[in-house]
Design a protein around this motif. Structure first.
Motif, mmCIF file in Angstrom:
data_model
loop_
_atom_site.group_PDB
_atom_site.id
_atom_site.type_symbol
_atom_site.label_atom_id
_atom_site.label_comp_id
_atom_site.label_asym_id
_atom_site.label_seq_id
_atom_site.Cartn_x
_atom_site.Cartn_y
_atom_site.Cartn_z
ATOM 1 N N UNK A 1 4.241 -1.006 -12.718
ATOM 2 C CA UNK A 1 3.077 -1.010 -11.830
ATOM 3 C C UNK A 1 2.287 -2.310 -11.949
ATOM 4 N N UNK A 2 2.058 -2.756 -13.198
ATOM 5 C CA UNK A 2 1.296 -3.987 -13.389
ATOM 6 C C UNK A 2 2.096 -5.204 -12.929
ATOM 7 N N UNK A 3 3.432 -5.161 -13.105
ATOM 8 C CA UNK A 3 4.261 -6.265 -12.617
ATOM 9 C C UNK A 3 4.149 -6.382 -11.093
ATOM 10 N N UNK A 4 4.218 -5.248 -10.414
ATOM 11 C CA UNK A 4 4.108 -5.256 -8.950
ATOM 12 C C UNK A 4 2.736 -5.755 -8.519
ATOM 13 N N UNK B 1 -7.288 6.199 -6.396
ATOM 14 C CA UNK B 1 -8.502 5.788 -7.099
ATOM 15 C C UNK B 1 -9.264 6.964 -7.704
ATOM 16 N N UNK B 2 -9.747 6.760 -8.936
ATOM 17 C CA UNK B 2 -10.668 7.723 -9.526
ATOM 18 C C UNK B 2 -12.083 7.176 -9.345
ATOM 19 N N UNK B 3 -13.067 7.828 -9.936
ATOM 20 C CA UNK B 3 -14.457 7.414 -9.732
ATOM 21 C C UNK B 3 -14.707 5.986 -10.195
ATOM 22 N N UNK B 4 -14.123 5.605 -11.344
ATOM 23 C CA UNK B 4 -14.322 4.249 -11.858
ATOM 24 C C UNK B 4 -13.720 3.222 -10.912
ATOM 25 N N UNK B 5 -12.536 3.515 -10.374
ATOM 26 C CA UNK B 5 -11.895 2.598 -9.436
ATOM 27 C C UNK B 5 -12.699 2.485 -8.143
ATOM 28 N N UNK C 1 -9.563 -0.856 13.078
ATOM 29 C CA UNK C 1 -8.334 -0.352 12.443
ATOM 30 C C UNK C 1 -7.739 -1.342 11.436
ATOM 31 N N UNK C 2 -7.736 -2.632 11.791
ATOM 32 C CA UNK C 2 -7.162 -3.632 10.879
ATOM 33 C C UNK C 2 -7.999 -3.755 9.617
ATOM 34 N N UNK C 3 -9.323 -3.756 9.779
ATOM 35 C CA UNK C 3 -10.214 -3.855 8.621
ATOM 36 C C UNK C 3 -10.115 -2.594 7.768
ATOM 37 N N UNK C 4 -10.005 -1.439 8.393
ATOM 38 C CA UNK C 4 -9.882 -0.182 7.650
ATOM 39 C C UNK C 4 -8.612 -0.185 6.796
ATOM 40 N N UNK C 5 -7.525 -0.722 7.350
ATOM 41 C CA UNK C 5 -6.296 -0.807 6.553
ATOM 42 C C UNK C 5 -6.499 -1.723 5.352
ATOM 43 N N UNK C 6 -7.238 -2.804 5.563
ATOM 44 C CA UNK C 6 -7.483 -3.718 4.450
ATOM 45 C C UNK C 6 -8.362 -3.059 3.386
ATOM 46 N N UNK C 7 -9.354 -2.289 3.821
ATOM 47 C CA UNK C 7 -10.196 -1.578 2.854
ATOM 48 C C UNK C 7 -9.345 -0.602 2.034
ATOM 49 N N UNK C 8 -8.391 0.066 2.700
ATOM 50 C CA UNK C 8 -7.494 0.971 1.975
ATOM 51 C C UNK C 8 -6.699 0.200 0.913
ATOM 52 N N UNK C 9 -6.257 -1.000 1.272
ATOM 53 C CA UNK C 9 -5.533 -1.830 0.312
ATOM 54 C C UNK C 9 -6.443 -2.212 -0.851
ATOM 55 N N UNK C 10 -7.699 -2.537 -0.550
ATOM 56 C CA UNK C 10 -8.650 -2.898 -1.610
ATOM 57 C C UNK C 10 -8.866 -1.724 -2.565
ATOM 58 N N UNK C 11 -8.912 -0.508 -2.028
ATOM 59 C CA UNK C 11 -9.074 0.676 -2.882
ATOM 60 C C UNK C 11 -7.922 0.788 -3.879
ATOM 61 N N UNK C 12 -6.703 0.555 -3.425
ATOM 62 C CA UNK C 12 -5.543 0.626 -4.318
ATOM 63 C C UNK C 12 -5.569 -0.527 -5.315
ATOM 64 N N UNK D 1 0.828 -1.200 0.000
ATOM 65 C CA UNK D 1 0.000 0.000 0.000
ATOM 66 C C UNK D 1 0.864 1.252 0.000
ATOM 67 N N UNK D 2 1.890 1.286 0.850
ATOM 68 C CA UNK D 2 2.765 2.459 0.924
ATOM 69 C C UNK D 2 3.512 2.669 -0.388
ATOM 70 N N UNK D 3 3.982 1.569 -0.989
ATOM 71 C CA UNK D 3 4.710 1.682 -2.251
ATOM 72 C C UNK D 3 3.815 2.211 -3.358
ATOM 73 N N UNK D 4 2.556 1.753 -3.379
ATOM 74 C CA UNK D 4 1.623 2.222 -4.402
ATOM 75 C C UNK D 4 1.326 3.704 -4.223
ATOM 76 N N UNK D 5 1.150 4.137 -2.976
ATOM 77 C CA UNK D 5 0.889 5.555 -2.729
ATOM 78 C C UNK D 5 2.098 6.402 -3.101
ATOM 79 N N UNK D 6 3.300 5.854 -2.892
ATOM 80 C CA UNK D 6 4.515 6.587 -3.274
ATOM 81 C C UNK D 6 4.600 6.775 -4.786
ATOM 82 N N UNK D 7 3.985 5.845 -5.535
ATOM 83 C CA UNK D 7 3.943 5.978 -6.999
ATOM 84 C C UNK D 7 2.774 6.863 -7.435
#
Length: 500
Positions: free
Chosen positions: A443-446, A378-382, A413-424, A368-374
């Protein structure tokens, strides 16, 4: 021997404490050869050498349960122990004797429970047991309730039992109930059943992808056949799509006009209705999978038609016939594009199950942190895709409450972190397409590497994303798809005929 004897670990399927004697039962010693064995839910007694050695040396430590009926003592629980005792020549074994009854369903259910508490029955046994219960008049819901099983599992087992081919596969091979239920979908399609059975037995990780490919192929074939049948009733012959650059005489109507027509007005189905050369060819729309029909004339010159355009080459091709190498590259392109669409269905089903987790994987926060660093966001479709994966409704309108925001507010808190991961993940998933296997990005390889790490089984075409340094340039360059193509634009997504 008495009822307080506990089970010894040496007897390999009897590792739980001895249950209290059934109410009203008598504990006796009986000759195992005198006991009557009825149909049992366990199709294979599995008398392994270790178990036989235990019975021979120590005897049966846990009494079997038998019913006293008019014709003798019937084994209700303990078939495996009884057979083992007979096999090794034990003179007697302990047994609880209860009065007989005629509740056949109860007998089957008790056998399943007794076997599950020892050495679990196989899916093969469950199919047979649930089928017996169904034949006795129990509904799927009743079977589920009385056996403490989820209803969908019972329904799947009954589906397998109702399919001769799936039942045969289950009886012959050690396949899971889920795999057998899918095989039942293709009863009557021998090729599909064979391929799926091989995958279930030898490469179970590929099974879901293969099943989706077969479903898609069947869906497409049914759609094409339905349209072809309708055209046949109209007197229109359906032909293979004319190959580009191969000199076919067939031409689409929008490329033709009447001979001598100075205005070069395109022929239509109506103006061409009386022509004996009426033909049509079919292709599936690349995105919607709807059947696209192109009407044409089999031999324009013979039937008094002329080309509307000065380019009189076939099908708009200016480069001449394709070489064998070009055709092979095109076949690869077509096959992989189809495979990607099938894999997407399987992948999103997996993501939906993944999104239901209460916590993220151990390395989820790092991803999640690596994706945010890139700067992945999410946009509306995501966001719409994320709600679908999480099983949430979409907002009903602008300014209306967002079920996603509500879910986050209520999450631990644990579930919220997972939801954040699902958004990415939804953002990255939304960006994938047939272009992904042709031009994998970091990005797609990762993304696909992470999915594989978390338990998703990559299909062959998805493996390209993480293993292929660069896809073949000729294949990528040969892709003529245009998202804004006109309905009859022959330069749309390549078809199988192009690769013939």
């Amino acid at each position: 021997m008495n009822a307080t004897v506990t089970t010894a670990a040496v007897e390999t399927d009897e590792t739980t404490p001895l249950a209290p004697a059934p109410e009203g039962a008598r504990l006796v010693e009986v000759d195992p050869r005198s006991l009557l064995l009825e149909a049992n839910v366990r199709t294979d007694a599995d008398l392994d050498p270790q178990f036989l050695a235990s019975i021979k040396t120590l005897g049966v430590l846990t009494p079997v349960l038998v019913q006293a009926q008019a014709d003798g003592l019937h084994v209700r629980a303990g078939q495996r122990r009884t057979l083992a005792a007979v096999e090794v020549g034990r003179a007697t074994i302990p047994a609880y004797v209860v009065d007989g009854d005629t509740d056949e369903a109860r007998r089957i259910i008790e056998q399943m429970a007794e076997n599950d508490h020892r050495r679990g029955v196989t899916d093969r046994d469950r199919v047979a047991a649930y089928q017996q219960l169904s034949l006795l008049g129990l509904s799927a819901a009743q079977i589920a309730k009385r056996t403490a099983t989820k209803k969908d599992r019972v329904t799947a087992a009954l589906t397998v039992a109702a399919s001769p081919v799936a039942a045969a596969v289950t009886a012959k091979y050690d396949v899971t109930l889920d795999h057998a239920a899918v095989i039942a979908e293709f009863d009557g399609d021998d090729d599909a059943v064979k391929a799926l059975t091989v995958a279930a037995v030898k490469e179970p990780g590929t099974f879901d992808h293969l099943a989706q490919k077969v479903r898609d192929k069947r869906r497409d074939a049914e759609a094409l056949a339905a349209v072809a049948a309708d055209l046949a009733t109209q007197g229109v012959a359906v032909i293979d799509e004319p190959e580009r650059g191969e000199g076919s005489t067939a031409r689409p109507l929008h490329h033709l006009c009447a001979t001598g027509d100075q205005a070069r007005t395109a022929l239509t189905e109506k103006t061409h209705a009386a022509c004996p050369g009426r033909v049509a060819w079919l292709r599936l729309d690349y995105w919607s999978h709807e059947v696209r029909v192109t009407h044409g004339c089999a031999d324009p010159a013979a039937h008094g038609h002329a080309e509307r355009f000065t380019d009189t080459g076939t099908s708009g091709s200016t480069g001449g016939p394709m070489t064998a190498e070009q055709k092979a590259e095109r076949r690869t392109l077509i096959a992989n594009n189809k495979a990607w669409r099938s894999a997407e269905t399987v992948r999103r089903d997996w993501l939906t199950a993944f999104a239901a987790r209460k916590t993220a994987p151990k390395d989820g926060a790092t991803f999640l942190a690596a994706a945010l660093a890139r700067r992945t966001s999410p946009d509306d479709d995501a966001l719409r895709l994320a709600r679908d994966l999480l099983g949430l409704a979409q907002p009903t309108g602008w300014g209306q409450p967002d079920p996603l925001a509500d879910a986050i507010a209520k999450a631990s808190p644990a579930r919220a972190q997972h939801i954040a991961l699902v958004l990415i993940l939804a953002t990255l998933e939304h960006r994938t397409g047939v272009h992904t296997w042709r031009n994998p990005s970091p990005e797609s390889r990762a993304y696909f590497t992470a999915l594989a790490t978390w338990g998703y089984g990559l299909s062959d075409v998805e493996h390209i994303v993480i293993t292929e340094p660069q896809p073949p340039a000729a294949v990528a360059d040969s892709d003529p798809e245009h998202e804004d193509a006109e309905p009859d634009d022959e330069q749309d997504e390549p078809t199988e005929d192009d690769a013939a």
